[in-house]
Design an enzyme around this catalytic site. Sequence first.
Site, PDB file in Angstrom:
ATOM      1  N   GLN A 127       0.811  -1.217   0.000  1.00 33.38           N
ATOM      2  CA  GLN A 127       0.000   0.000   0.000  1.00 33.38           C
ATOM      3  C   GLN A 127       0.848   1.272   0.000  1.00 33.38           C
ATOM      4  O   GLN A 127       0.540   2.239  -0.698  1.00 33.38           O
ATOM      5  CB  GLN A 127      -0.938   0.007   1.209  1.00 33.38           C
ATOM      6  CG  GLN A 127      -2.141  -0.895   1.044  1.00 33.38           C
ATOM      7  CD  GLN A 127      -3.080  -0.826   2.234  1.00 33.38           C
ATOM      8  OE1 GLN A 127      -2.671  -0.477   3.338  1.00 33.38           O
ATOM      9  NE2 GLN A 127      -4.333  -1.165   2.014  1.00 33.38           N
ATOM     10  N   ASP A 130       2.126   2.221  -3.540  1.00 39.41           N
ATOM     11  CA  ASP A 130       1.123   2.321  -4.602  1.00 39.41           C
ATOM     12  C   ASP A 130       1.129   3.719  -5.241  1.00 39.41           C
ATOM     13  O   ASP A 130       0.440   4.629  -4.809  1.00 39.41           O
ATOM     14  CB  ASP A 130      -0.258   2.004  -4.020  1.00 39.41           C
ATOM     15  CG  ASP A 130      -1.346   1.884  -5.085  1.00 39.41           C
ATOM     16  OD1 ASP A 130      -1.071   2.214  -6.260  1.00 39.41           O
ATOM     17  OD2 ASP A 130      -2.461   1.469  -4.736  1.00 39.41           O
ATOM     18  N   TYR A 230     -10.074  -3.498  -9.972  1.00 38.88           N
ATOM     19  CA  TYR A 230     -10.246  -2.616 -11.128  1.00 38.88           C
ATOM     20  C   TYR A 230     -11.599  -2.872 -11.793  1.00 38.88           C
ATOM     21  O   TYR A 230     -12.194  -3.946 -11.641  1.00 38.88           O
ATOM     22  CB  TYR A 230      -9.132  -2.838 -12.155  1.00 38.88           C
ATOM     23  CG  TYR A 230      -7.761  -2.443 -11.679  1.00 38.88           C
ATOM     24  CD1 TYR A 230      -7.365  -1.110 -11.666  1.00 38.88           C
ATOM     25  CD2 TYR A 230      -6.850  -3.394 -11.230  1.00 38.88           C
ATOM     26  CE1 TYR A 230      -6.096  -0.746 -11.239  1.00 38.88           C
ATOM     27  CE2 TYR A 230      -5.577  -3.035 -10.785  1.00 38.88           C
ATOM     28  CZ  TYR A 230      -5.217  -1.706 -10.801  1.00 38.88           C
ATOM     29  OH  TYR A 230      -3.959  -1.341 -10.361  1.00 38.88           O
TER      30      TYR A 230
END
Length: 441
Positions: A127, A130, A230
Amino acid sequence: MSQVIFIPVETDPVETRVAATPETVKKLISYGFKIIVESAAGTQSRITDQAYAEAGATIGKTTDIKTADIILKLRRPSQTELKNYKIGAVLIAMLDPYGHEDSVAAIAQAGLTAFTMEFMPRITRAQVMDVLSSQANLAGYQAVIDAASEYDRAMPMMMTAAGTVPAAKVFVMGAGVAGLQAIATARRLGAVVTATDVRPAAKEQVASLGAKFVAVEDEEFKAAETAGGYAKEMSKDYQAKQAALVADHIAKQDIVITTALIPGRAAPKLVSAAMVASMKPGSVLVDLAVERGGNVEGAVAGQVTTKDGVKIVGHMNTAGRIAASASQLYARNLFAFLETLIDKETKQVVINLEDELVKATALTHQGAIVHPAFANVAVVAEKAEPVKKAEAAAKPAPKKAPVKKAAPKKPVTAKETAKPAVKTTVRKKTGTEAGNKGDEA
């Protein structure tokens, strides 16, 4: 000997960000790296050479990249830049490889180990690395600021003695990271916000920010999300139904912000010319996908155009429009990833191709393309020698010294006719190359 990290000036004219900040420079130096920052690399991000120098970096010039073991960048290097990279160097950047397979092959031929940060997996461990989320978050915010600037009316409802100013109606298309930040920012500015997305999970997220969700919620809609979070590409039938709903809704909006992107593909067209024409004069559309072909028909990359009285904003590198903040987050993303590659005992970068982060992001390694998504390019790249080796091979071989003839009457012994052994000079490997040897397939 410490490894050298080089931070270059970005050569793309639209790029304003930089890949390291004084904060990350200090952290990298603490691991024993030597940091060279090209002069003026941070100027557009409001970071001076002096600030880098005070953090412990050496201020260098463009040619210093030839000494770098590791290069931290924003964008894919040009062919000219690649010629100055040394074989075995590690390149970490947002390489945008889809549709640029020739550049991927060129990077492999240059003998680089290249990582593309956009491929970072969406897992808990990654994370902090990212880059898509960190940059999209800022792009979503800036999209609303740009829209408010072009709208030239007040965003919130205002009740005055002279009458009431109505709140602007803002419609956000795509409720990913950028879209959610756009919703939050527009709400903070007092607008009435609606949003749409093909992913079912987005409905609750949109509602939590105080906006109304708009979508055709049929069976296809319920299965419209990938395992990675996504959006999937929807069927033609669904697209037609959604377009009809959206067309009616857009005609009533003051500001529309589009954020839809599908990894590895051109941006889907969401707003047709007819939809643009249906909007009131003075309305504004902001297309955050303009660099990938755009969501809005008529959007022009790098320009603000007017069609039927409606402004279409097509700024490129929207996150880079607030470069100081964008660079701060991006530099932290890069540091967090690079830290996972550092051997804690030797303080050297070592590439472990079995690591899940490396597997996901590595494009090239030791002259070959290693990412499965570009396997069809690998054959071409593997046949070619790295750029610098090819240049060395092109040099003419040295002429042999003439052989002296033996005296005619003197007998020739075996000792005299034996040729001396050829001495082979082996190039000493850099720390990066030595660390990579165990990773050869």
